[in-house]
Design a protein around this motif. Sequence first.
Motif, PDB file in Angstrom:
ATOM      1  N   LYS A   1      30.462 -15.560 -45.749  1.00  8.76           N
ATOM      2  CA  LYS A   1      30.700 -16.420 -46.917  1.00  8.76           C
ATOM      3  C   LYS A   1      32.031 -17.123 -46.746  1.00  8.76           C
ATOM      4  N   PHE A   2      32.063 -18.426 -46.990  1.00 13.34           N
ATOM      5  CA  PHE A   2      33.331 -19.158 -47.076  1.00 13.34           C
ATOM      6  C   PHE A   2      33.492 -19.521 -48.548  1.00 13.34           C
ATOM      7  N   LYS A   3      34.325 -18.830 -49.264  1.00 12.81           N
ATOM      8  CA  LYS A   3      34.439 -18.990 -50.726  1.00 12.81           C
ATOM      9  C   LYS A   3      33.047 -18.941 -51.340  1.00 12.81           C
TER      10      LYS A   3
ATOM     11  N   LEU B   1      27.551 -19.766 -48.772  1.00 14.00           N
ATOM     12  CA  LEU B   1      26.943 -18.673 -48.010  1.00 14.00           C
ATOM     13  C   LEU B   1      26.447 -19.278 -46.696  1.00 14.00           C
ATOM     14  N   ALA B   2      27.288 -19.241 -45.663  1.00 13.26           N
ATOM     15  CA  ALA B   2      26.972 -19.937 -44.402  1.00 13.26           C
ATOM     16  C   ALA B   2      25.918 -19.185 -43.604  1.00 13.26           C
ATOM     17  N   VAL B   3      26.010 -17.857 -43.595  1.00 10.26           N
ATOM     18  CA  VAL B   3      25.030 -17.022 -42.879  1.00 10.26           C
ATOM     19  C   VAL B   3      24.631 -15.897 -43.827  1.00 10.26           C
TER      20      VAL B   3
ATOM     21  N   GLY C   1      18.232 -25.471 -35.615  1.00  8.19           N
ATOM     22  CA  GLY C   1      18.344 -25.741 -37.046  1.00  8.19           C
ATOM     23  C   GLY C   1      19.175 -26.979 -37.282  1.00  8.19           C
ATOM     24  N   PRO C   2      19.106 -27.534 -38.484  1.00  9.41           N
ATOM     25  CA  PRO C   2      19.852 -28.766 -38.767  1.00  9.41           C
ATOM     26  C   PRO C   2      21.354 -28.509 -38.868  1.00  9.41           C
ATOM     27  N   ASN C   3      22.136 -29.570 -38.990  1.00  6.88           N
ATOM     28  CA  ASN C   3      23.578 -29.429 -39.169  1.00  6.88           C
ATOM     29  C   ASN C   3      23.850 -28.605 -40.422  1.00  6.88           C
ATOM     30  N   GLY C   4      24.798 -27.704 -40.300  1.00  7.20           N
ATOM     31  CA  GLY C   4      25.189 -26.905 -41.468  1.00  7.20           C
ATOM     32  C   GLY C   4      24.285 -25.713 -41.724  1.00  7.20           C
ATOM     33  N   ALA C   5      23.346 -25.430 -40.806  1.00  2.19           N
ATOM     34  CA  ALA C   5      22.390 -24.337 -41.035  1.00  2.19           C
ATOM     35  C   ALA C   5      23.034 -22.958 -40.870  1.00  2.19           C
ATOM     36  N   GLY C   6      24.154 -22.908 -40.132  1.00  2.00           N
ATOM     37  CA  GLY C   6      24.815 -21.619 -39.922  1.00  2.00           C
ATOM     38  C   GLY C   6      24.793 -21.159 -38.471  1.00  2.00           C
ATOM     39  N   LYS C   7      24.415 -22.057 -37.559  1.00  3.02           N
ATOM     40  CA  LYS C   7      24.306 -21.688 -36.140  1.00  3.02           C
ATOM     41  C   LYS C   7      25.683 -21.349 -35.552  1.00  3.02           C
ATOM     42  N   THR C   8      26.620 -22.278 -35.720  1.00  7.49           N
ATOM     43  CA  THR C   8      27.947 -22.070 -35.127  1.00  7.49           C
ATOM     44  C   THR C   8      28.641 -20.864 -35.763  1.00  7.49           C
ATOM     45  N   THR C   9      28.470 -20.715 -37.064  1.00  4.52           N
ATOM     46  CA  THR C   9      29.112 -19.575 -37.743  1.00  4.52           C
ATOM     47  C   THR C   9      28.575 -18.261 -37.176  1.00  4.52           C
ATOM     48  N   THR C  10      27.279 -18.197 -36.919  1.00  3.95           N
ATOM     49  CA  THR C  10      26.703 -16.971 -36.345  1.00  3.95           C
ATOM     50  C   THR C  10      27.292 -16.725 -34.959  1.00  3.95           C
TER      51      THR C  10
ATOM     52  N   PHE D   1      31.668 -24.511 -25.991  1.00  6.46           N
ATOM     53  CA  PHE D   1      31.529 -25.007 -27.352  1.00  6.46           C
ATOM     54  C   PHE D   1      31.158 -26.483 -27.398  1.00  6.46           C
ATOM     55  N   GLN D   2      30.797 -26.904 -28.619  1.00  3.38           N
ATOM     56  CA  GLN D   2      30.377 -28.296 -28.841  1.00  3.38           C
ATOM     57  C   GLN D   2      31.418 -29.300 -28.365  1.00  3.38           C
ATOM     58  N   ASP D   3      32.683 -29.006 -28.691  1.00  4.06           N
ATOM     59  CA  ASP D   3      33.719 -29.991 -28.433  1.00  4.06           C
ATOM     60  C   ASP D   3      34.519 -29.564 -27.215  1.00  4.06           C
TER      61      ASP D   3
ATOM     62  N   ALA E   1      38.012 -29.906 -35.661  1.00  5.75           N
ATOM     63  CA  ALA E   1      39.099 -29.053 -36.143  1.00  5.75           C
ATOM     64  C   ALA E   1      38.781 -27.584 -35.846  1.00  5.75           C
ATOM     65  N   ARG E   2      37.516 -27.221 -36.053  1.00  7.05           N
ATOM     66  CA  ARG E   2      37.118 -25.823 -35.820  1.00  7.05           C
ATOM     67  C   ARG E   2      37.286 -25.464 -34.347  1.00  7.05           C
ATOM     68  N   ALA E   3      36.965 -26.432 -33.455  1.00  3.54           N
ATOM     69  CA  ALA E   3      37.053 -26.157 -32.022  1.00  3.54           C
ATOM     70  C   ALA E   3      38.492 -25.867 -31.617  1.00  3.54           C
TER      71      ALA E   3
HETATM   72  N1  LIG Z   1      35.722 -22.695 -41.734  1.00  6.20           N
HETATM   73  C1  LIG Z   1      34.859 -23.040 -42.693  1.00  6.20           C
HETATM   74  N2  LIG Z   1      35.250 -23.161 -43.979  1.00  6.20           N
HETATM   75  C2  LIG Z   1      34.387 -23.489 -44.955  1.00  6.20           C
HETATM   76  N3  LIG Z   1      33.062 -23.735 -44.760  1.00  6.20           N
HETATM   77  C3  LIG Z   1      32.608 -23.636 -43.497  1.00  6.20           C
HETATM   78  C4  LIG Z   1      33.473 -23.291 -42.398  1.00  6.20           C
HETATM   79  N4  LIG Z   1      32.723 -23.265 -41.268  1.00  6.20           N
HETATM   80  C5  LIG Z   1      31.453 -23.585 -41.638  1.00  6.20           C
HETATM   81  N5  LIG Z   1      31.388 -23.808 -42.968  1.00  6.20           N
HETATM   82  C6  LIG Z   1      30.173 -24.152 -43.741  1.00  6.20           C
HETATM   83  O1  LIG Z   1      29.186 -23.170 -43.439  1.00  6.20           O
HETATM   84  C7  LIG Z   1      27.904 -23.785 -43.309  1.00  6.20           C
HETATM   85  C8  LIG Z   1      27.329 -23.496 -41.929  1.00  6.20           C
HETATM   86  O2  LIG Z   1      28.070 -24.225 -40.954  1.00  6.20           O
HETATM   87  P1  LIG Z   1      27.827 -24.097 -39.378  1.00  6.20           P
HETATM   88  O3  LIG Z   1      28.868 -24.888 -38.686  1.00  6.20           O
HETATM   89  O4  LIG Z   1      27.685 -22.677 -39.012  1.00  6.20           O
HETATM   90  O5  LIG Z   1      26.413 -24.810 -39.227  1.00  6.20           O
HETATM   91  P2  LIG Z   1      25.695 -25.286 -37.886  1.00  6.20           P
HETATM   92  O6  LIG Z   1      24.277 -24.925 -38.045  1.00  6.20           O
HETATM   93  O7  LIG Z   1      26.381 -24.750 -36.702  1.00  6.20           O
HETATM   94  O8  LIG Z   1      25.863 -26.839 -37.946  1.00  6.20           O
HETATM   95  P3  LIG Z   1      26.654 -27.810 -36.920  1.00  6.20           P
HETATM   96  O9  LIG Z   1      25.693 -28.094 -35.825  1.00  6.20           O
HETATM   97  O10 LIG Z   1      26.973 -28.998 -37.752  1.00  6.20           O
HETATM   98  O11 LIG Z   1      27.893 -27.077 -36.462  1.00  6.20           O
HETATM   99  C9  LIG Z   1      28.106 -25.256 -43.621  1.00  6.20           C
HETATM  100  O12 LIG Z   1      27.832 -25.462 -44.975  1.00  6.20           O
HETATM  101  C10 LIG Z   1      29.570 -25.475 -43.320  1.00  6.20           C
HETATM  102  O13 LIG Z   1      30.087 -26.548 -44.063  1.00  6.20           O
END
Ligand SMILES: Nc1ncnc2c1ncn2[C@@H]1O[C@H](COP(=O)(O)OP(=O)(O)OP(=O)(O)O)[C@@H](O)[C@H]1O
Length: 327
Positions: free
Chosen positions: A12-14, A17-19, A36-45, A82-84, A314-316
């Motif tokens: 959870k980010f605040k 619910l990312a994953v 999965g689409p952008n924002g699905a939670g792939k990178t967070t996992t 990574f992506q970037d 920024a995340r990278a």
């Molecule tokens: N550091 C963070 N702070 C707040 N929210 C975040 C953070 N990282 C990811 N999120 C949010 O968590 C959700 C999942 O993001 P994530 O990057 O895991 O998706 P993704 O499937 O990998 O998509 P992408 O291909 O765009 O990276 C999104 O709603 C994203 O905005």
Amino acid sequence: MNIIEVNGLTKKFKDILAVDEVVFSVLKGEIFGFLGPNGAGKTTTINMLCTLLKPTSGTATLNGYDIIKEKNRVRDSIGLVFQDPSLDEQLTARENLEFHALIYDVPLKVARERIKEVVHMVSLADRINDKVETFSGGMKRRLEIARGLLHHPKVLFLDEPTLGLDPQTRNHIWEYILDLRRKKDITIFLTTHYMDEAENCDRIAIIDRGRIIALDTPDNLKKSVGGDVITLDTADNEKAQKIIESRFGRQVAIQNGALRFEIEDSDRFIPQLFSKLDMEVISINARRPTLDDVFLNLAGRAIREESADALGIARAVVRARRMRGRS
Ligand SMILES: Nc1ncnc2c1ncn2[C@@H]1O[C@H](COP(=O)(O)OP(=O)(O)OP(=O)(O)O)[C@@H](O)[C@H]1O
């Protein structure tokens, strides 16, 4: 044997619910894809499995090590792309690789041998002494894959390995990935939102809004669609929809202004359809289902193709700093 086991992993980010309590396992030696689409939670996992992000709850092991309690052992077991890009552009390819070997405590003598091996594998041996700033996007990605392999990881994570590359370069990168699996005792875990790439995986987990909504081989996932996909455009789509639903018992969706439905035997069905439709048919198309159709059926919408955003970059940077700190 499972090289990765994930149980109820949640982030959870605040209030996002990312994953959301994902459960899955990855077999040793397979190419496992997260689609999965952008924002699905792939990178967070991936970030949690790589120990770069602490899960809010749940557990996971990688190569038998706990991702929370045995971070350094997990890090020694993995390679990351990574992506970037996170290469130092001012250094040569060799210097980038030597620097990476240093971080992973690979002795210089051993590193030199391995560098020879990995650059050969990604066909960069003749450019090894050139500065990375002179490389094309595809060459940089290949160098990153080579770098990810340098410390002989058990699992190589590739987060959108071909994002932003042209189709020909994407194909090349895939040749390297498939070759790698043949030659090395390695498991590959990748994320993608390209359907055609996902087809190369042994198994795919389809992820949407933080949850795994399906997990199987690409073939089995496509079989679940239930026949061929028909796209039909007529002079009166509303009426055609009613006819198909009432006469043929199919559920018809409207997509991009045309009718879309699935039917088992399209060769026999199309002549029957034409005999029942009393309006002009503008176009009709029958095709085998794709993974996009699987996603559409499960999630009710298509996977859109978007590019990486500023947040991703920024995340990278944060990730690269954390890895260098090895904290
Ligand atoms: N550091 C963070 N702070 C707040 N929210 C975040 C953070 N990282 C990811 N999120 C949010 O968590 C959700 C999942 O993001 P994530 O990057 O895991 O998706 P993704 O499937 O990998 O998509 P992408 O291909 O765009 O990276 C999104 O709603 C994203 O905005």
